[in-house]
Enzyme design. Structure first.
Site, PDB file in Angstrom:
ATOM      1  N   ASP A   1       0.467  11.240  -2.062  1.00 25.24           N
ATOM      2  CA  ASP A   1      -0.070  11.624  -3.372  1.00 25.24           C
ATOM      3  C   ASP A   1      -0.991  12.833  -3.281  1.00 25.24           C
ATOM      4  O   ASP A   1      -0.980  13.693  -4.156  1.00 25.24           O
ATOM      5  CB  ASP A   1      -0.788  10.428  -4.011  1.00 25.24           C
ATOM      6  CG  ASP A   1       0.213   9.426  -4.555  1.00 25.24           C
ATOM      7  OD1 ASP A   1       0.758   9.668  -5.639  1.00 25.24           O
ATOM      8  OD2 ASP A   1       0.469   8.426  -3.872  1.00 25.24           O
TER       9      ASP A   1
ATOM     10  N   GLU B   1      -0.863  12.023 -10.269  1.00 24.56           N
ATOM     11  CA  GLU B   1      -0.978  11.942  -8.803  1.00 24.56           C
ATOM     12  C   GLU B   1      -2.450  11.778  -8.407  1.00 24.56           C
ATOM     13  O   GLU B   1      -2.769  11.042  -7.470  1.00 24.56           O
ATOM     14  CB  GLU B   1      -0.380  13.186  -8.124  1.00 24.56           C
ATOM     15  CG  GLU B   1       1.071  13.503  -8.477  1.00 24.56           C
ATOM     16  CD  GLU B   1       2.102  12.425  -8.139  1.00 24.56           C
ATOM     17  OE1 GLU B   1       1.720  11.342  -7.678  1.00 24.56           O
ATOM     18  OE2 GLU B   1       3.297  12.678  -8.360  1.00 24.56           O
TER      19      GLU B   1
ATOM     20  N   HIS C   1      -3.355   8.299  -8.839  1.00 27.69           N
ATOM     21  CA  HIS C   1      -2.882   7.473  -7.722  1.00 27.69           C
ATOM     22  C   HIS C   1      -3.863   7.568  -6.546  1.00 27.69           C
ATOM     23  O   HIS C   1      -4.177   6.557  -5.911  1.00 27.69           O
ATOM     24  CB  HIS C   1      -1.478   7.910  -7.282  1.00 27.69           C
ATOM     25  CG  HIS C   1      -0.437   7.722  -8.350  1.00 27.69           C
ATOM     26  ND1 HIS C   1       0.839   8.220  -8.260  1.00 27.69           N
ATOM     27  CD2 HIS C   1      -0.507   7.096  -9.557  1.00 27.69           C
ATOM     28  CE1 HIS C   1       1.519   7.893  -9.354  1.00 27.69           C
ATOM     29  NE2 HIS C   1       0.713   7.229 -10.158  1.00 27.69           N
TER      30      HIS C   1
ATOM     31  N   TYR D   1      -5.980   4.364  -4.763  1.00 28.99           N
ATOM     32  CA  TYR D   1      -6.073   3.965  -3.351  1.00 28.99           C
ATOM     33  C   TYR D   1      -7.545   3.798  -2.956  1.00 28.99           C
ATOM     34  O   TYR D   1      -7.904   2.859  -2.242  1.00 28.99           O
ATOM     35  CB  TYR D   1      -5.422   5.012  -2.432  1.00 28.99           C
ATOM     36  CG  TYR D   1      -3.939   5.211  -2.683  1.00 28.99           C
ATOM     37  CD1 TYR D   1      -3.047   4.144  -2.624  1.00 28.99           C
ATOM     38  CD2 TYR D   1      -3.427   6.471  -2.994  1.00 28.99           C
ATOM     39  CE1 TYR D   1      -1.694   4.324  -2.863  1.00 28.99           C
ATOM     40  CE2 TYR D   1      -2.078   6.661  -3.221  1.00 28.99           C
ATOM     41  CZ  TYR D   1      -1.210   5.585  -3.160  1.00 28.99           C
ATOM     42  OH  TYR D   1       0.121   5.765  -3.400  1.00 28.99           O
TER      43      TYR D   1
ATOM     44  N   GLU E   1       9.267  11.893  -4.086  1.00 25.62           N
ATOM     45  CA  GLU E   1       9.230  10.848  -5.115  1.00 25.62           C
ATOM     46  C   GLU E   1      10.271   9.757  -4.855  1.00 25.62           C
ATOM     47  O   GLU E   1      10.053   8.600  -5.198  1.00 25.62           O
ATOM     48  CB  GLU E   1       9.483  11.457  -6.503  1.00 25.62           C
ATOM     49  CG  GLU E   1       8.489  12.529  -6.929  1.00 25.62           C
ATOM     50  CD  GLU E   1       7.112  11.963  -7.233  1.00 25.62           C
ATOM     51  OE1 GLU E   1       6.964  10.724  -7.290  1.00 25.62           O
ATOM     52  OE2 GLU E   1       6.184  12.766  -7.399  1.00 25.62           O
TER      53      GLU E   1
ATOM     54  N   GLU F   1       6.173   6.920 -10.229  1.00 19.35           N
ATOM     55  CA  GLU F   1       7.009   7.730  -9.330  1.00 19.35           C
ATOM     56  C   GLU F   1       8.493   7.623  -9.681  1.00 19.35           C
ATOM     57  O   GLU F   1       9.201   8.628  -9.743  1.00 19.35           O
ATOM     58  CB  GLU F   1       6.833   7.313  -7.854  1.00 19.35           C
ATOM     59  CG  GLU F   1       5.411   7.113  -7.345  1.00 19.35           C
ATOM     60  CD  GLU F   1       4.548   8.357  -7.331  1.00 19.35           C
ATOM     61  OE1 GLU F   1       4.936   9.386  -7.914  1.00 19.35           O
ATOM     62  OE2 GLU F   1       3.452   8.296  -6.744  1.00 19.35           O
TER      63      GLU F   1
ATOM     64  N   HIS G   1       8.450  10.597 -12.494  1.00 19.11           N
ATOM     65  CA  HIS G   1       8.351  11.759 -11.604  1.00 19.11           C
ATOM     66  C   HIS G   1       9.703  12.100 -10.969  1.00 19.11           C
ATOM     67  O   HIS G   1      10.081  13.273 -10.883  1.00 19.11           O
ATOM     68  CB  HIS G   1       7.314  11.524 -10.508  1.00 19.11           C
ATOM     69  CG  HIS G   1       5.941  11.241 -11.038  1.00 19.11           C
ATOM     70  ND1 HIS G   1       4.868  10.984 -10.233  1.00 19.11           N
ATOM     71  CD2 HIS G   1       5.466  11.174 -12.316  1.00 19.11           C
ATOM     72  CE1 HIS G   1       3.797  10.767 -10.976  1.00 19.11           C
ATOM     73  NE2 HIS G   1       4.136  10.871 -12.238  1.00 19.11           N
TER      74      HIS G   1
HETATM   75 FE   LIG Z   1       1.973   9.521  -6.992  1.00 22.31          FE
HETATM   76 FE   LIG Z   2       4.731  11.269  -8.080  1.00 22.18          FE
END
Ligand SMILES: [Fe+2]
Ligand SMILES: [Fe+2]
Length: 337
Positions: free
Chosen positions: A86, A116, A119, A123, A180, A212, A216
């Site tokens: 990411d 992204e 994301h 995490y 992706e 994703e 994406h």
């Molecule tokens: Fe992502």
């Molecule tokens: Fe992505």
């Protein structure tokens, strides 16, 4: 920078803007889309909006402590690798967007960039709750296989982002299809294999995977096909696209086999990984209008796990539930054919 980059009143009509090249006027007009898939994917991305704080991570630390040693290693090495994907994708998208011309495609890429980053944030939230954030984010310094996978992905991104020709841009889009559509997939399936043992991680991955795979990947599949349609692409460039996905399969399986050999857990075998990655790669090739080249197997258990978790009804989100009709409408047409 020339001011025409921002405002070019004598440029071409928005409906004539190609993805690359041309002479765009400089307006983002969602009511006049040359492609339609771009604004449909934009709407679908918006309908899928979620925030890491919506995922319950309060028991993650306790749940993680109850995993076996091998399961803990898989968990850490998976998040260490996915979080790299990411971070790299955010930077790559900014570079790719700068080279594109069509303003609606660029606007859609802007929203993808935001997702992204979301994301990456997720995490951090998850690993902070788990209590091993520093350790996981630093694993690339100590784990040679992880470092090698990250490096190989970065090399594929860097190879064609110069933007000196449409052929290069097509191959650059291919690198993103691989990211992706290939590099995330075993990682997603490991977390789903751990499943109920780590519900925080599972639910976070469910949101990420939906972004994703549902938006994406279709976005870059459409970009790939449209570049091909709008330009004369050399046969050797298409041959190179096949080589790139072959490399992607190799990169994904090399890391997968390393994890399996060193940290075997229930439910994973080498054959299962191979069949899963080959099936996914064939699907990605078909999505971008190329021929499947890998040995096709029947849908694997890991693929079924990933598909099951894409089911929106399984995702608990008040925000999202209020947007279901929007999702259904937008999901009708995100392909260019
Ligand atoms: Fe992502
Ligand atoms: Fe992505």
């Amino acid at each position: 920078m020339n001011s025409k980059h921002y405002y070019n009143p004598n440029g071409e009509d928005i409906l004539d803007e190609k993805i690359f090249g041309g002479n765009p006027t400089g307006f983002v007009d969602f009511n006049r889309s040359k492609y339609q898939w771009d604004s449909n994917i934009y709407d679908l991305m918006n309908a899928n909006t979620w925030f890491p704080s919506e995922v319950n991570t309060s028991t993650e630390k306790k749940n993680f402590a109850n995993l076996t040693e091998n399961e803990q290693a898989i968990y850490k090495l998976t998040f260490a690798q996915l979080s790299f994907n990411d971070s790299a994708q955010e930077e790559y998208l900014s570079d790719f967007r700068r080279l594109a011309s069509n303003r609606l495609v660029k606007a859609t890429l802007s929203l993808q960039i935001m997702q992204e980053v979301n994301h990456s944030k997720s995490y951090a939230v998850l690993l902070d709750a788990c209590g091993n954030s520093d350790e996981v984010f630093n694993l690339y310094k100590h784990d040679e296989a992880l470092n090698r996978k990250n490096n190989r992905i970065a090399e594929q991104f860097a190879s064609y982002i110069g933007g000196t020709s449409v052929d290069e841009m097509l191959l650059s889009a291919m690198a993103s299809v691989n990211l992706e559509g290939v590099y995330f997939l075993l990682g997603f399936s490991y977390i789903y294999t751990l499943g109920d043992k780590v519900p925080g991680a599972r639910d976070m991955i469910q949101f990420i995977a939906r972004d994703e795979l549902n938006t994406h990947l279709p976005l870059f599949a459409n970009i790939f096909k449209t570049i091909q349609k709008e330009n004369k692409i050399a046969t050797k460039t298409l041959d190179k696209s096949y080589e790139m996905i072959q490399d992607a399969v190799d990169i994904e399986l090399e890391y997968g086999k390393y994890l399996l050999e060193n940290y075997p857990i229930m439910g994973l075998t080498e054959e299962l990984m191979e069949q899963t990655v080959h099936n996914y790669a064939n699907d990605r090739l078909t999505k971008i209008g190329l021929d499947p080249i890998f040995t096709q197997s029947s849908t694997t258990y890991l693929q079924k796990l990933v598909t099951k978790h894409l089911n929106i009804n399984d995702i608990k989100s008040n925000f999202f539930e209020s947007n279901v009709s929007n999702y259904a409408k937008s999901s009708l047409d995100i392909n260019d054919f």
